[in-house]
Design an enzyme around this catalytic site. Structure first.
Site, PDB file in Angstrom:
ATOM      1  N   CYS A  85     -10.942  29.370  33.393  1.00 61.37           N
ATOM      2  CA  CYS A  85     -11.947  30.196  33.225  1.00 61.37           C
ATOM      3  C   CYS A  85     -11.355  31.894  33.554  1.00 61.37           C
ATOM      4  CB  CYS A  85     -13.256  29.985  34.120  1.00 61.37           C
ATOM      5  SG  CYS A  85     -13.801  28.473  33.931  1.00 61.37           S
ATOM      6  N   CYS A 102      -6.144  24.446  40.304  1.00 59.20           N
ATOM      7  CA  CYS A 102      -7.506  23.903  40.955  1.00 59.20           C
ATOM      8  C   CYS A 102      -7.344  22.699  41.924  1.00 59.20           C
ATOM      9  CB  CYS A 102      -8.390  23.318  39.784  1.00 59.20           C
ATOM     10  SG  CYS A 102      -9.924  22.776  40.355  1.00 59.20           S
ATOM     11  N   CYS A 104      -8.470  26.278  43.495  1.00 57.63           N
ATOM     12  CA  CYS A 104      -8.028  27.527  43.485  1.00 57.63           C
ATOM     13  C   CYS A 104      -8.030  28.054  45.186  1.00 57.63           C
ATOM     14  CB  CYS A 104      -8.512  28.659  42.800  1.00 57.63           C
ATOM     15  SG  CYS A 104     -10.137  28.896  42.968  1.00 57.63           S
ATOM     16  N   CYS A 113     -16.206  29.166  43.436  1.00 57.43           N
ATOM     17  CA  CYS A 113     -15.434  28.545  42.308  1.00 57.43           C
ATOM     18  C   CYS A 113     -15.808  29.386  41.004  1.00 57.43           C
ATOM     19  CB  CYS A 113     -15.821  27.207  42.053  1.00 57.43           C
ATOM     20  SG  CYS A 113     -15.390  26.514  40.675  1.00 57.43           S
TER      21      CYS A 113
END
Length: 144
Positions: A85, A102, A104, A113
């Site tokens: 993303c 991930c 993160c 998130c």
């Protein structure tokens, strides 16, 4: 008659050629899908991490599905589940650094998130599920 555009190295129709509607030649479309094995690995990881962290998937399972497929794609192409993303100038360097792999650092430290994969119960978009099936992922992303 065509001329060669030296800057982009593509053929450009001359003025005498009538205008024809074609797909934009400058659009690059991804052809490969992540492997089913990687999608399944990331699906299981996501379920386990949601349970472990006390977070939930988005009420719209399409969001969850797209993020899981993005993680699986990065696992296939980069060897690690880099957050799908965000924009990166150098994905390989980001993978090596590990900050955006991930889960993160913001997720591990503060339960934040960016992708909306792992949502705290007080988040307006949080559903009440910590599971998703491979069929749900395939169905949600079939027309993408």
């Amino acid at each position: 008659m065509t001329t060669q555009a030296s800057t982009f190295a593509v053929a450009v129709p001359s003025v005498a050629t009538p205008f024809r509607r074609h797909r934009n030649p400058f659009v690059v479309r991804a052809q490969a899908e992540p492997s089913d094995k990687s999608v399944e690995i990331m699906r299981k990881f996501s379920e386990q991490y949601a349970r472990k962290s006390g977070t939930y998937f988005c009420v719209d399972k399409g969001v969850t599905s797209v993020v899981i497929k993005g993680l699986a794609d990065h696992k296939d192409t980069l060897g690690a589940p880099l957050c799908p993303c965000r924009h990166y100038d150098d994905k390989a360097a980001e993978v090596a650094q590990g900050f955006w792999n991930c889960p993160c650092v913001p997720m591990r430290e503060r339960k934040e998130c960016h992708c909306m994969l792992f949502l705290t119960p007080d988040n307006d978009f949080a559903g009440n599920e910590q599971t998703i099936t491979l069929d749900e992922i395939k169905e949600s992303t079939a027309n993408m």
